[in-house]
Design a protein around this motif. Structure first.
Motif, PDB file in Angstrom:
ATOM      1  N   CYS A 188       0.829  -1.210   0.000  1.00 57.66           N
ATOM      2  CA  CYS A 188       0.000   0.000   0.000  1.00 57.66           C
ATOM      3  C   CYS A 188       0.861   1.257   0.000  1.00 57.66           C
ATOM      4  O   CYS A 188       0.545   2.246  -0.676  1.00 57.66           O
ATOM      5  N   SER A 189       1.974   1.232   0.736  1.00 58.85           N
ATOM      6  CA  SER A 189       2.818   2.416   0.845  1.00 58.85           C
ATOM      7  C   SER A 189       3.509   2.768  -0.460  1.00 58.85           C
ATOM      8  O   SER A 189       3.944   3.905  -0.651  1.00 58.85           O
ATOM      9  N   VAL A 190       3.629   1.795  -1.375  1.00 60.90           N
ATOM     10  CA  VAL A 190       4.271   2.063  -2.670  1.00 60.90           C
ATOM     11  C   VAL A 190       3.247   2.071  -3.803  1.00 60.90           C
ATOM     12  O   VAL A 190       3.594   1.893  -4.968  1.00 60.90           O
ATOM     13  N   GLY A 191       1.968   2.291  -3.460  1.00 58.80           N
ATOM     14  CA  GLY A 191       0.937   2.439  -4.477  1.00 58.80           C
ATOM     15  C   GLY A 191       0.468   1.151  -5.102  1.00 58.80           C
ATOM     16  O   GLY A 191      -0.023   1.162  -6.237  1.00 58.80           O
ATOM     17  N   ARG A 192       0.585   0.026  -4.365  1.00 59.15           N
ATOM     18  CA  ARG A 192       0.155  -1.267  -4.900  1.00 59.15           C
ATOM     19  C   ARG A 192      -0.898  -1.904  -3.971  1.00 59.15           C
ATOM     20  O   ARG A 192      -0.713  -3.027  -3.476  1.00 59.15           O
ATOM     21  N   PRO A 193      -2.012  -1.221  -3.725  1.00 62.48           N
ATOM     22  CA  PRO A 193      -3.022  -1.760  -2.803  1.00 62.48           C
ATOM     23  C   PRO A 193      -3.651  -3.056  -3.293  1.00 62.48           C
ATOM     24  O   PRO A 193      -4.240  -3.790  -2.500  1.00 62.48           O
ATOM     25  N   ASN A 194      -3.533  -3.329  -4.588  1.00 57.53           N
ATOM     26  CA  ASN A 194      -4.111  -4.550  -5.149  1.00 57.53           C
ATOM     27  C   ASN A 194      -3.400  -5.813  -4.680  1.00 57.53           C
ATOM     28  O   ASN A 194      -3.918  -6.920  -4.867  1.00 57.53           O
ATOM     29  N   VAL A 195      -2.220  -5.667  -4.079  1.00 59.03           N
ATOM     30  CA  VAL A 195      -1.539  -6.816  -3.467  1.00 59.03           C
ATOM     31  C   VAL A 195      -1.249  -6.513  -1.995  1.00 59.03           C
ATOM     32  O   VAL A 195      -0.230  -6.933  -1.452  1.00 59.03           O
ATOM     33  N   CYS A 196      -2.154  -5.795  -1.385  1.00 58.53           N
ATOM     34  CA  CYS A 196      -2.080  -5.470   0.036  1.00 58.53           C
ATOM     35  C   CYS A 196      -1.875  -6.738   0.855  1.00 58.53           C
ATOM     36  O   CYS A 196      -2.410  -7.811   0.543  1.00 58.53           O
ATOM     37  N   SER A 197      -1.099  -6.620   1.932  1.00 56.76           N
ATOM     38  CA  SER A 197      -0.856  -7.767   2.814  1.00 56.76           C
ATOM     39  C   SER A 197      -2.128  -8.261   3.481  1.00 56.76           C
ATOM     40  O   SER A 197      -2.210  -9.422   3.897  1.00 56.76           O
ATOM     41  N   LEU A 253       9.449  -9.017 -17.670  1.00 58.08           N
ATOM     42  CA  LEU A 253       8.263  -9.816 -17.367  1.00 58.08           C
ATOM     43  C   LEU A 253       7.481  -9.138 -16.245  1.00 58.08           C
ATOM     44  O   LEU A 253       8.018  -8.868 -15.176  1.00 58.08           O
ATOM     45  N   PHE A 254       6.213  -8.845 -16.522  1.00 54.54           N
ATOM     46  CA  PHE A 254       5.358  -8.172 -15.546  1.00 54.54           C
ATOM     47  C   PHE A 254       4.147  -9.043 -15.240  1.00 54.54           C
ATOM     48  O   PHE A 254       3.601  -9.689 -16.132  1.00 54.54           O
ATOM     49  N   THR A 255       3.731  -9.036 -13.993  1.00 57.67           N
ATOM     50  CA  THR A 255       2.484  -9.687 -13.604  1.00 57.67           C
ATOM     51  C   THR A 255       1.534  -8.622 -13.073  1.00 57.67           C
ATOM     52  O   THR A 255       1.957  -7.574 -12.581  1.00 57.67           O
ATOM     53  N   SER A 256       0.233  -8.908 -13.198  1.00 60.66           N
ATOM     54  CA  SER A 256      -0.748  -7.901 -12.797  1.00 60.66           C
ATOM     55  C   SER A 256      -1.941  -8.596 -12.158  1.00 60.66           C
ATOM     56  O   SER A 256      -2.460  -9.578 -12.691  1.00 60.66           O
ATOM     57  N   ARG A 257      -2.362  -8.074 -11.015  1.00 57.85           N
ATOM     58  CA  ARG A 257      -3.538  -8.601 -10.314  1.00 57.85           C
ATOM     59  C   ARG A 257      -4.519  -7.472 -10.062  1.00 57.85           C
ATOM     60  O   ARG A 257      -4.139  -6.409  -9.552  1.00 57.85           O
ATOM     61  N   LEU A 258      -5.772  -7.673 -10.411  1.00 68.76           N
ATOM     62  CA  LEU A 258      -6.814  -6.693 -10.150  1.00 68.76           C
ATOM     63  C   LEU A 258      -6.402  -5.316 -10.686  1.00 68.76           C
ATOM     64  O   LEU A 258      -5.940  -5.213 -11.820  1.00 68.76           O
ATOM     65  N   ASN A 259      -6.569  -4.269  -9.859  1.00 68.58           N
ATOM     66  CA  ASN A 259      -6.180  -2.934 -10.318  1.00 68.58           C
ATOM     67  C   ASN A 259      -5.693  -2.110  -9.141  1.00 68.58           C
ATOM     68  O   ASN A 259      -6.080  -2.336  -8.000  1.00 68.58           O
ATOM     69  N   SER A 260      -4.849  -1.143  -9.439  1.00 61.90           N
ATOM     70  CA  SER A 260      -4.278  -0.270  -8.429  1.00 61.90           C
ATOM     71  C   SER A 260      -4.767   1.164  -8.652  1.00 61.90           C
ATOM     72  O   SER A 260      -4.142   1.942  -9.357  1.00 61.90           O
ATOM     73  N   HIS A 261      -5.941   1.460  -8.099  1.00 61.67           N
ATOM     74  CA  HIS A 261      -6.535   2.809  -8.193  1.00 61.67           C
ATOM     75  C   HIS A 261      -6.704   3.253  -9.652  1.00 61.67           C
ATOM     76  O   HIS A 261      -6.431   4.422  -9.981  1.00 61.67           O
ATOM     77  N   ARG A 262      -7.149   2.366 -10.515  1.00 68.48           N
ATOM     78  CA  ARG A 262      -7.299   2.700 -11.940  1.00 68.48           C
ATOM     79  C   ARG A 262      -8.705   3.176 -12.306  1.00 68.48           C
ATOM     80  O   ARG A 262      -8.940   3.506 -13.471  1.00 68.48           O
ATOM     81  N   PHE A 263      -9.635   3.204 -11.364  1.00 70.91           N
ATOM     82  CA  PHE A 263     -11.004   3.588 -11.714  1.00 70.91           C
ATOM     83  C   PHE A 263     -11.095   4.994 -12.311  1.00 70.91           C
ATOM     84  O   PHE A 263     -11.752   5.197 -13.344  1.00 70.91           O
ATOM     85  N   PRO A 264     -10.455   6.015 -11.709  1.00 70.71           N
ATOM     86  CA  PRO A 264     -10.545   7.346 -12.333  1.00 70.71           C
ATOM     87  C   PRO A 264     -10.010   7.366 -13.763  1.00 70.71           C
ATOM     88  O   PRO A 264     -10.566   8.054 -14.629  1.00 70.71           O
ATOM     89  N   GLN A 265      -8.945   6.624 -14.009  1.00 67.96           N
ATOM     90  CA  GLN A 265      -8.351   6.572 -15.337  1.00 67.96           C
ATOM     91  C   GLN A 265      -9.332   5.981 -16.344  1.00 67.96           C
ATOM     92  O   GLN A 265      -9.550   6.542 -17.433  1.00 67.96           O
ATOM     93  N   VAL A 266      -9.971   4.861 -15.995  1.00 66.75           N
ATOM     94  CA  VAL A 266     -10.899   4.209 -16.922  1.00 66.75           C
ATOM     95  C   VAL A 266     -12.161   5.040 -17.101  1.00 66.75           C
ATOM     96  O   VAL A 266     -12.706   5.122 -18.218  1.00 66.75           O
TER      97      VAL A 266
END
Length: 336
Positions: free
Chosen positions: A95-104, A277-290
């Motif tokens: 969360c502190s680095v802007g990745r809440p989608n993989v929050c602990s 190589l990148f992996t992606s899970r869910l979204n990280s605060h992308r709703f305003p963008q979409v």
């Protein structure tokens, strides 16, 4: 209120439940539309390792705020909102680095906590994003699926000169096509799938080239073309090795899958080309963008929708989504 509940794997019921009260920091939403995702089907069948039962499913939904809990501005009542299903703690390292989608302590609405296949849902107020009038009610639940494309594109950083290859022309693949073409202006988007009907959908959503890889290997069909950007939206474990083999030196590869099966990739195949190589899970605060993409008509969510059905027919709708990929893409449930 009526709610669609997976009581246990394989058992889908429509239950009458008490109206939930929003706690501090929460809002209650009267749901208007909700759309079906493959993960909803996986929870139904017991194939989602993160789900807890019994569970009200549904993480793609839209409605109107009807009540606000303590600490939430009363003025929010009446807002048209789409809900980000990612509920995070806000203080762990991700969360502190802007990745809440993989929050602990990650919780996903519709997976770890009750979701939107219901007359009403209670969610954190910060997860309810205002939907502008230009986005119609019947398309607003599709904001969430496009955030998946937005998230992987944030890692891959597409540019117009990329040669993009997308594995899979299902809903995830189609949102990726639209993002690459409409938002990032990628001039050459190639899509591979094994179903001709899906390849037709890919063309309708903007793909420049479509390839049927059911019999002829992609390497033979690409005729020496080396993709610089690859997205795995089909999520089969064999795809990564194929993507690595096909990729241009210095290419970027994005994975969206959750298969638990092993795949074999050598270090040499990656480092010899210096692949990213990148992996992606869910979204990280992308709703305003979409939401902005939709407002500007950079993407066309209506092209994904093949069926609208009432919530009362949810089991038939889920079966249609699962069993008929040739004619079915996104199924939207009309709740109220």
């Amino acid at each position: 209120m009526k709610s669609v509940v997976i009581a246990k794997p394989g058992e889908l019921v429509i239950e009458e439940r008490a109206l939930p009260e929003p706690a501090a920091g929460e809002v209650r939403i009267k749901i208007a539309y909700a759309s079906i995702c493959g993960s909803d089907v996986h929870i139904w069948h017991g194939h989602n390792p993160f789900a807890r039962y019994p569970r009200v499913i549904g993480h793609e939904f839209f409605g109107v705020i009807e009540a606000a809990g303590p600490g939430v501005e009363a003025s929010r009542v009446g807002e048209r909102v789409a809900v980000d299903p990612v509920v995070s703690c806000g203080h762990c390292y991700p969360c502190s680095v802007g990745r809440p989608n993989v929050c602990s302590e990650l919780q996903v609405i519709g997976v770890h906590r009750d979701g939107g296949f219901s007359d009403y849902a209670v969610v954190p107020a910060r997860n309810a994003y205002v939907v502008p009038p230009s986005i119609p009610d019947k398309l607003a639940s599709l904001i969430e699926p496009f955030t998946i494309a937005a998230n992987i594109c944030a890692f891959l950083k597409p540019v117009p000169d990329d040669v993009a290859l997308i594995f899979g022309a299902g809903p995830m693949g189609l949102t990726a096509i639209q993002a690459l073409k409409g938002v990032f202006n990628v001039r050459n988007v190639i899509v591979a799938d094994r179903l001709p009907e899906r390849l037709t959908m890919a063309q309708e959503n903007g793909a420049d080239t479509v390839l049927d890889n059911s019999e002829i290997p992609l390497a033979a069909q690409l005729e020496g073309v080396k993709p610089t950007l690859i997205i795995d939206a089909a999520c089969h474990p064999a795809i990564l090795a194929e993507a690595v083999a096909l990729a241009s030196p210095a290419a970027r590869i994005g994975l969206l899958g959750f298969s638990g099966e092993p795949c074999t990739v050598t270090q040499q195949s990656l480092t010899s080309k210096e692949l990213s190589l990148f992996t992606s899970r869910l979204n990280s605060h992308r709703f305003p963008q979409v939401i902005e993409w939709m407002e500007k008509r950079l993407i066309q969510p209506e092209k994904l929708v093949t069926h609208y059905l009432p919530l009362s027919e949810v089991e038939a709708a889920m079966t249609l989504f699962e069993k008929d990929p040739r004619s079915c893409c996104k199924v939207v449930l009309k709740v109220s």
